[in-house]
Design an enzyme around this catalytic site. Structure first.
Site, PDB file in Angstrom:
ATOM      1  CB  SER A 138      -5.372  -1.246  -3.448  1.00  0.00           C
ATOM      2  OG  SER A 138      -4.702  -1.066  -2.202  1.00  0.00           O
ATOM      3  CG  ASP A 139      -2.074   4.460  -4.921  1.00  0.00           C
ATOM      4  OD1 ASP A 139      -1.221   4.419  -4.007  1.00  0.00           O
ATOM      5  OD2 ASP A 139      -1.989   5.239  -5.873  1.00  0.00           O
ATOM      6  CD1 TRP A 140      -2.328   5.118   2.297  1.00  0.00           C
ATOM      7  CD2 TRP A 140      -0.188   4.516   2.192  1.00  0.00           C
ATOM      8  NE1 TRP A 140      -1.816   5.198   3.567  1.00  0.00           N
ATOM      9  CE2 TRP A 140      -0.496   4.841   3.525  1.00  0.00           C
ATOM     10  CE3 TRP A 140       1.108   4.111   1.874  1.00  0.00           C
ATOM     11  CZ2 TRP A 140       0.435   4.777   4.546  1.00  0.00           C
ATOM     12  CZ3 TRP A 140       2.053   4.043   2.900  1.00  0.00           C
ATOM     13  CH2 TRP A 140       1.725   4.371   4.216  1.00  0.00           C
TER      14      TRP A 140
END
Length: 718
Positions: free
Chosen positions: A263-265
């Site tokens: 995932s992104d942050w």
């Protein structure tokens, strides 16, 4: 070796498995001793979770990585090494031009070289994975992250995606310890955010998604890219990090990708404000079912996956397959044999920011700049008195928004680059105004005095790096008013003015391109930017860059892009009609088209021809054109080939880039440039999502950009 990983997996407790799926930032660890320091309470996780975590974000420096890895292996029951990941977007310490600028080089070898240098510097500093390349197709310059993309064209983005992956990873299956694993992002269609506002909704048909937005991700994966990062946005109403169709059906089943998805942050927990998860437990369940392997910097997985397994809501097999993918990547990088892969304190000193790497950055910067206007001002004479005016003349803010380890104070400023080529006393500098702050009386007086005593003015204008990049969307994409006012006050002096632009997106250039005598688009050119720009300004290097995004006439046109669809009522300037698709107050066309760029010479196109009037699936056509340098200087022309399907199963773009070639020509020299055009290049997604071509009429366009072309036609017979 896979069997060994299965054995290792069987030894792991459920808690240890789940911890492998968590990525934490470096501030959870002490870089000097590798100790766990927190802030665990903010994520609701325990020291045991941190002890067993699978990967770390943002830790670098050979000694710090070695220290942290050693401490981790001493704590970890099974001795499973950490993966160290980081955002190495367009350079590690030696910063190259931003990716949008690199795209404007139309030079795939240069792009590959830039990624190779970045990988080498990152690897010796302990990094294993870079969150790059970003291959999002972008048509809206309001979006701040356009600076990370290579532009608005599917074909060109795909070619650059492959080049960057080759540069980062090499071609020997990551056996070279001076390469890093690449992570393509942001999957998928992040660049299509509504209104150009970061993190915003994306909504489009599956056909459009497949036609324009997905090919560059797939190209990166076909080149061997090891990881995929999901995007923040929705796809068909479902956030990417919990989108089962996107990750399971498309990415894994259809495309056959079996690498790691991250995932992104914070994106897993963001499913709650998106409105598709009631709480963290539901977000964790949806993400793991969808096929997300690593959760970055939220703790839905470590807090809830175990309970979901124990309650029977998910199978432990889902966790096992994710862990196995992560362990496989660690094995592929050789971390079980050498957990300190690449990290080398002595080599780090020798390699990082070396003279060789800085020269590569200088070459890339020169090739990435685009000459947008020139009325006889450039190149500058080295015996001229020059006034360098503007907030970027003596600024180190040349690196762009993703220059994590870059040092602004070390960047070659434009003044220093120019001064190195001139006799003492010929170059005068004045700031003139701030980037956004209006000129003070003293600043304006100094600028006017410098201009009056000069033969020519070089005006260094632009955006600060903080005005583009993540979370830096802008509704008004003109230069700040303070800079437009400065130009307006200098104009009445009657001196030739050459503007050098530093920016991270295409701009509305009114007030600049109509007032200046020359405009050189420098983007954010990186560590050697000032030196490269001086090479260009004085003619030691000829400009070769070509735009990979259209520059809008006004922000009201946005999105404006070259490969748009026609309408049932197209605007025909030669046959004006009121009831057509047009604006009343501005043109439909962009100010500067895709593919545009000038040189210090001029090129003529002639003798355009096709090898035949009919193509078949077994018989491609050759497209040729003679290109002549009819100017007085050597130059490089980027010859571009476009195609249009005149009657498709669904509406087709008015032009589509299919190929390009560079021709380096001396004055008076000519070359016949040839392209092979095949039936495969004419295929597209039909209404039923089959990928095929249409028999019938096609047009070929060949020229220096998407607007100024010679037209030919042929038939496809099947």
């Amino acid at each position: 070796m896979v069997n060994d990983l299965q054995v290792l997996l069987q030894k792991m407790t459920l808690d240890e498995k789940i911890s492998q799926l968590l990525q934490l930032a470096g501030h959870f660890f002490d870089g000097t001793h590798g100790e766990i320091t927190g802030p665990m309470a903010s994520l609701g996780i325990t020291e045991e979770t941190v002890r067993d975590t699978g990967s770390v974000l943002g830790v670098t420096g050979a000694q710090d990585v070695i220290t942290l890895q050693r401490a981790h292996l001493e704590r970890n029951r099974l001795g499973i090494p950490l993966l160290f990941m980081a955002d190495i977007i367009h350079g590690y310490r030696t910063i190259f031009p931003i990716p949008l600028a690199m795209g404007c080089s139309w030079d795939l070898q240069l792009a590959e070289r830039s990624a190779e240098v970045a990988a080498k510097e990152a690897a010796v500093s302990g990094v294993h994975v870079t969150f790059a390349p970003m291959v999002d197709l972008v048509r809206d310059p309001r979006w701040g992250r356009v600076m990370e993309s290579t532009g608005e064209d599917t074909y060109l983005n795909s070619e650059f995606a492959k080049a960057f992956v080759r540069g980062f990873q090499g071609t020997d299956d990551l056996q070279d310890p001076l390469r890093v694993a690449a992570c393509v992002k942001h999957f998928a269609a992040y660049g299509a955010a509504e209104a150009g506002r970061d993190y915003n909704t994306v909504d489009m048909s599956e056909r459009q998604l497949r036609e324009f937005y997905l090919p560059a991700y797939r190209a990166a994966l076909e080149e061997g890219c090891e990881m995929v990062m999901t995007s923040f946005n929705t796809i068909d109403g479902i956030p990417a990090s919990g989108n089962r169709w996107l990750m399971r059906k498309l990415l894994r089943e259809e495309w056959g990708f079996n690498g790691v998805v991250i995932s992104d942050w914070g994106a897993v927990k963001e499913m709650i404000p998106h409105g598709v998860a009631a709480d963290e437990a539901e977000a964790a369940r949806k993400a793991i079912i969808a096929g997300l392997d690593i959760e970055m910097m939220t703790s839905c997985y470590p807090k809830h996956l175990k309970g979901l397994v124990e309650s029977g809501e998910i199978s432990e097999a889902l966790i096992d397959e994710a862990v196995l993918r992560i362990l496989t990547l660690k094995q592929k990088l050789g971390l079980f044999e050498n957990p300190y892969r690449g990290a080398d304190v002595e080599l780090e000193r020798a390699v990082v920011y070396s003279a060789e790497h800085r020269q590569a950055a200088r070459d890339a910067a020169a090739a990435s700049c685009v000459l947008l206007k020139n009325e006889g001002v450039l190149p500058l004479r080295k015996d001229s008195r020059i006034a360098l005016i503007g907030p970027f003349g003596r600024s180190g803010d040349l690196l762009g928004a993703w220059c994590w380890r870059g040092v602004h104070d070390d960047a070659v400023q434009l003044y220093d680059g120019m001064a190195a080529k001139l006799p003492a006393g010929l170059l005068t500098a004045a700031e003139g105004c701030g980037v956004e702050a209006p000129a003070t009386e003293a600043q304006l007086a100094e600028a006017l005095e410098a201009a009056r005593t000069a033969d020519v003015i070089v005006l260094a204008l632009g955006e600060s790096a903080s005005m583009s990049g993540e979370a830096c969307s802008r509704a008004d994409i003109r230069l700040p008013q303070a800079q437009l006012d400065l130009l307006a006050k200098l104009k009445p002096l009657g001196k030739p003015i050459a503007v050098v632009l530093f920016n991270g997106r295409p701009l509305d250039l009114h007030g600049v391109i109509d007032e200046a005598d020359a405009v050189l688009e420098a983007w954010f050119p990186g560590s050697e930017g000032g030196a490269a720009l001086a090479d260009l300004l004085f003619g030691d290097v000829s400009p070769t860059g070509r735009l990979t995004m259209s520059f809008p006439y006004a922000v009201g046109q946005v999105p404006v892009y070259y490969n748009a669809y026609n309408t049932g009522r197209p605007n025909v300037p030669t046959a004006p009609d009121h009831y057509v698709s047009k604006y009343l107050d501005i043109p439909n066309e962009p100010l500067l088209p895709f593919g545009f760029g000038l040189s210090y010479t001029s090129f003529a196109y002639s003798e355009a021809a096709l090898s035949g009037g009919t193509m078949t699936p077994d018989q491609p056509l050759t497209v040729s054109v003679r290109v002549t340098n009819n100017g007085s200087a050597a130059g490089v022309e980027t010859v571009q080939l476009y195609v249009r399907d005149m009657a498709g199963d669904v509406v087709r773009p008015v032009k589509e880039l299919k190929a390009f070639r560079k021709a380096a020509l001396e004055p008076g020299e000519s070359e016949v440039v040839r392209f092979t055009l095949s039936e495969e290049q004419l295929r597209y997604y039909h209404a039923d999502l089959t990928h095929a071509s249409d028999a019938g009429s096609f047009r070929v366009y060949i020229g220096p950009n998407s607007r100024d072309v010679i037209e030919l036609s042929f038939e496809l017979a099947k």
